[in-house]
Design a protein around this motif. Structure first.
Motif, mmCIF file in Angstrom:
data_model
loop_
_atom_site.group_PDB
_atom_site.id
_atom_site.type_symbol
_atom_site.label_atom_id
_atom_site.label_comp_id
_atom_site.label_asym_id
_atom_site.label_seq_id
_atom_site.Cartn_x
_atom_site.Cartn_y
_atom_site.Cartn_z
ATOM 1 N N ASP A 78 -5.681 3.309 -0.287
ATOM 2 C CA ASP A 78 -5.860 1.924 0.138
ATOM 3 C C ASP A 78 -4.602 1.504 0.896
ATOM 4 O OD1 ASP A 78 -6.217 -0.757 0.493
ATOM 5 O OD2 ASP A 78 -6.318 -1.276 -1.635
ATOM 6 N N VAL A 79 -4.701 1.405 2.220
ATOM 7 C CA VAL A 79 -3.539 1.077 3.054
ATOM 8 C C VAL A 79 -3.580 -0.380 3.516
ATOM 9 C CG1 VAL A 79 -3.164 3.445 3.823
ATOM 10 C CG2 VAL A 79 -4.721 1.975 5.109
ATOM 11 N N SER A 80 -4.294 -1.243 2.805
ATOM 12 C CA SER A 80 -4.436 -2.633 3.215
ATOM 13 C C SER A 80 -3.105 -3.376 3.211
ATOM 14 C CB SER A 80 -5.441 -3.353 2.326
ATOM 15 O OG SER A 80 -5.058 -3.283 0.962
ATOM 16 N N TYR A 81 -2.139 -2.902 2.434
ATOM 17 C CA TYR A 81 -0.792 -3.495 2.443
ATOM 18 C C TYR A 81 -0.243 -3.577 3.862
ATOM 19 C CZ TYR A 81 4.344 -3.174 2.214
ATOM 20 O OH TYR A 81 5.685 -3.336 2.431
ATOM 21 N N CYS B 263 -0.451 5.699 11.610
ATOM 22 C CA CYS B 263 -0.782 6.676 10.568
ATOM 23 C C CYS B 263 -0.138 6.274 9.242
ATOM 24 C CB CYS B 263 -0.300 8.064 10.976
ATOM 25 S SG CYS B 263 1.492 8.176 11.275
ATOM 26 N N PHE B 264 0.886 5.407 9.314
ATOM 27 C CA PHE B 264 1.615 4.884 8.158
ATOM 28 C C PHE B 264 2.380 5.960 7.402
ATOM 29 C CE2 PHE B 264 -2.164 1.911 8.410
ATOM 30 C CZ PHE B 264 -1.500 0.976 9.180
ATOM 31 N N LEU B 265 2.675 7.074 8.074
ATOM 32 C CA LEU B 265 3.515 8.094 7.440
ATOM 33 C C LEU B 265 4.935 7.578 7.255
ATOM 34 C CD1 LEU B 265 2.359 11.367 9.268
ATOM 35 C CD2 LEU B 265 1.704 10.554 6.996
ATOM 36 N N CYS B 266 5.421 6.774 8.211
ATOM 37 C CA CYS B 266 6.764 6.205 8.069
ATOM 38 C C CYS B 266 6.814 5.251 6.887
ATOM 39 C CB CYS B 266 7.193 5.514 9.362
ATOM 40 S SG CYS B 266 6.159 4.109 9.864
ATOM 41 N N GLN B 267 5.734 4.511 6.660
ATOM 42 C CA GLN B 267 5.656 3.621 5.506
ATOM 43 C C GLN B 267 5.618 4.433 4.206
ATOM 44 O OE1 GLN B 267 6.348 0.625 7.140
ATOM 45 N NE2 GLN B 267 4.694 -0.412 6.066
ATOM 46 N N ASP B 268 4.896 5.547 4.243
ATOM 47 C CA ASP B 268 4.750 6.381 3.058
ATOM 48 C C ASP B 268 6.070 7.023 2.655
ATOM 49 O OD1 ASP B 268 3.353 7.867 1.001
ATOM 50 O OD2 ASP B 268 3.535 9.617 2.302
ATOM 51 N N VAL C 164 -4.363 5.041 -4.723
ATOM 52 C CA VAL C 164 -5.388 6.045 -4.436
ATOM 53 C C VAL C 164 -6.761 5.458 -4.734
ATOM 54 C CG1 VAL C 164 -6.262 8.342 -4.980
ATOM 55 C CG2 VAL C 164 -3.794 7.908 -4.989
ATOM 56 N N ILE C 165 -7.641 5.535 -3.736
ATOM 57 C CA ILE C 165 -9.035 5.127 -3.955
ATOM 58 C C ILE C 165 -9.788 6.266 -4.621
ATOM 59 C CG2 ILE C 165 -11.190 4.445 -2.836
ATOM 60 C CD1 ILE C 165 -9.518 3.138 -0.638
#
Length: 270
Positions: A102-105, A146-151, A95-96
């Motif tokens: 921070d989704v830089s990963y 959106c990176f929801l699948c990653q989340d 969390v920023i």
């Protein structure tokens, strides 16, 4: 007529806390509308990332009542009238501040994927594909990152150490897209297994369930990729060919991809 609803919104960084607000809600609004109203009327320093407000940019990803969602697509009418709406940042990423992560990963993993590699001897005018081969990557390219699948993927959500060697469903889907491309000459099967952690995925389909573009990530990308990796690693004919050097470049762990570039009929994207 507007109604008043209770919102609990995450404030601060990783060690922050939920702050409670009572805010006016109008008919037809989505959660992002309410967050904007909070910024305008009660808490102007609330940090929230957004862009298109049409479900196409993937910027406003967050967790609403514990479920990863796009806030611009979460209609207030879908909640119970007396339900408190709890809004938190995605838990898989640092969390920023407030609702911004921070989704830089994800961008780091994207850079690690070998790029599309056509046959250098193929002239542009000779590049031909079947319609089924055109339709397959079209489904995967609907991804809005959106990176929801990653989340939601518990492999990286619950085990921070797995981020070192597991790319997550969004990028395994990208590997599958390239691996299935009939004009790509790079063999990514062992790369998927050894560098991107294909074996960590246990196909729970949680990534498919949260995808706002309704991409069949598990059925059309991850499972076919697993099958290809298993064929390459455990096929006795391939193993024998490796041992006696029946292929070009026998000192490398790759062989030409011989699996058909088609889905089973029931998995063909609509």
């Amino acid at each position: 007529m507007p109604t008043e609803r209770t919102f609990r919104v995450w404030r601060g960084g990783a060690d922050g806390e939920l702050a409670e607000y009572t805010v006016e809600v109008h008919e037809g609004e989505v959660v992002l509308d309410i967050l904007h109203r909070l910024q305008a009327t009660q808490t102007p320093d609330l940090a929230v990332r957004w862009n298109c407000k049409a479900g196409k940019c993937g910027s406003c990803s967050m967790e609403i009542n514990g479920r990863p969602r796009l806030s611009c697509m979460a209609r207030m009418s879908t909640f119970e009238e007396d339900e408190t709406i709890i809004v938190t940042p995605m838990r898989t990423f640092p969390v920023i501040r407030d609702l911004v992560c921070d989704v830089s990963y994800n961008y780091q993993k994207a850079r690690e994927i070998p790029s599309f590699t056509p046959d250098p001897e193929t002239r542009p005018g000779d590049f031909r594909m079947q319609q089924s081969d055109v339709e397959r990557p079209q489904e995967f390219r609907k991804c809005i990152e959106c990176f929801l699948c990653q989340d939601v993927c518990h492999v990286i959500r619950d085990h921070e150490e797995n981020k070192r060697n597991f790319s997550g469903p969004r990028f395994l889907m990208r590997v599958a897209e390239l691996e299935m491309h009939p004009k790509d000459t790079e063999d990514r099967r062992m790369v998927a297994q050894e560098e991107f952690g294909m074996g960590y995925c246990n196909i729970t389909k949680c990534c498919t369930e949260v995808c706002p573009e309704h991409i069949k990530i598990t059925d059309n990308a991850l499972i076919p990729l697993k099958e290809r990796v298993a064929d390459r690693k455990y096929d006795p004919v391939v193993w024998l060919g490796d041992k006696i050097g029946l292929r070009k470049g026998a000192d490398t762990p790759m062989v030409p991809n011989t699996r058909p570039n088609t889905y089973p009929e029931e998995d063909t994207p609509e």
